[in-house]
Design an enzyme around this catalytic site. Structure first.
Site, short mmCIF file in Angstrom:
data_model
loop_
_atom_site.label_atom_id
_atom_site.label_comp_id
_atom_site.label_asym_id
_atom_site.label_seq_id
_atom_site.Cartn_x
_atom_site.Cartn_y
_atom_site.Cartn_z
N TYR A 66 0.86 -1.20 0.00
CA TYR A 66 0.00 0.00 0.00
C TYR A 66 0.88 1.24 0.00
CZ TYR A 66 -3.75 -3.20 1.47
OH TYR A 66 -4.65 -4.23 1.56
N HIS A 186 -8.67 -11.89 -8.40
CA HIS A 186 -8.20 -11.02 -7.31
C HIS A 186 -9.40 -10.51 -6.51
CE1 HIS A 186 -6.18 -7.63 -5.32
NE2 HIS A 186 -5.06 -8.28 -5.56
#
Length: 227
Positions: A66, A186
């Site tokens: 992230y 995903h």
């Protein structure tokens, strides 16, 4: 970087002496000196610190850390306590709820999984703030391929959860017939409805582990109580 010092070290020591790693180390050191980089440098190798090689039961592959403040801490899909749960992890929690009945917690801090033997590996371990994929192609992929090869070589049953095409491209490296390879789209909001929801990977992983005499993973993340 807080260097690896547990049983990963003998498995990966050759990588640290290769030319690509010297270049990678120099690049990463300069990036931390000149830009805001995530995760914090002492957290880069947390996946290895929290999950020794000899304890790996399950591997979850992510891509990039992230890239916003206070999120990344070295485990794929996980964020530091107090941070909003990212969209992909929201969907992972929803699948856990539907698959195993897990309560959806108030945080996205997944260290509990790592401590039980879930190797939560990003294929790239660092990133510039607010610049997704900015450290791709710098050498991390070669290093994490060596990690995947080391796990593949373990002489015991291990589950690989390959979510999304980039993770599934690693399947050709997984040649050990003792392992279980599970594939799904995903969990991101863009693709979760194409087959991540309903994949039941968590129950399948636990059933496989139990069938081979291993303790299953307790996937329930507890709430963090704030005072």
């Amino acid at each position: 970087m807080a260097m690896i010092d547990n049983d990963w070290l003998p498995a990966l020591k050759d990588e640290f002496h290769k030319p690509y790693y010297a270049q990678l180390f120099s690049f990463v050191k300069n990036e931390y000196a000149t830009h805001v980089i995530y995760p914090p440098s002492e957290d880069i190798f947390n996946a290895f610190h929290f999950t020794p090689l000899g304890r790996v039961k399950v591997v979850i592959l992510g891509q990039d850390p992230y890239h916003n403040e206070h999120q990344a801490h070295g485990l794929c899909f996980s964020v530091q306590p107090g941070q909003e749960i990212p969209p992909s992890l929201v969907n992972i929690y929803q699948e856990l709820h539907d698959d195993l009945g897990c309560r959806i917690p108030n945080n996205g801090y997944l260290e509990k999984w790592a401590r039980q033997g879930v190797l939560m590996l990003n294929t790239v371990l660092t990133v510039r703030a607010h610049q997704a994929n900015s450290h791709q192609g710098k050498g991390w992929e070669q290093f994490t391929d060596a990690v995947i090869e080391a796990v593949n070589a373990q002489d015991r049953p291990i589950v690989f959860l390959l979510w999304g095409r980039p993770a599934q491209m690693k399947a050709s490296m997984l040649t050990n017939p003792k392992h279980l390879i599970l594939k799904a789209p995903h969990p991101s909001p863009l693709s979760a409805y194409r087959g991540f929801f309903g994949c039941r990977h968590f129950s399948q992983a636990n059933e496989f582990l139990k069938a081979h005499g291993e303790e299953p993973i307790d996937w329930q993340i507890e709430d963090i109580v704030t005072v």
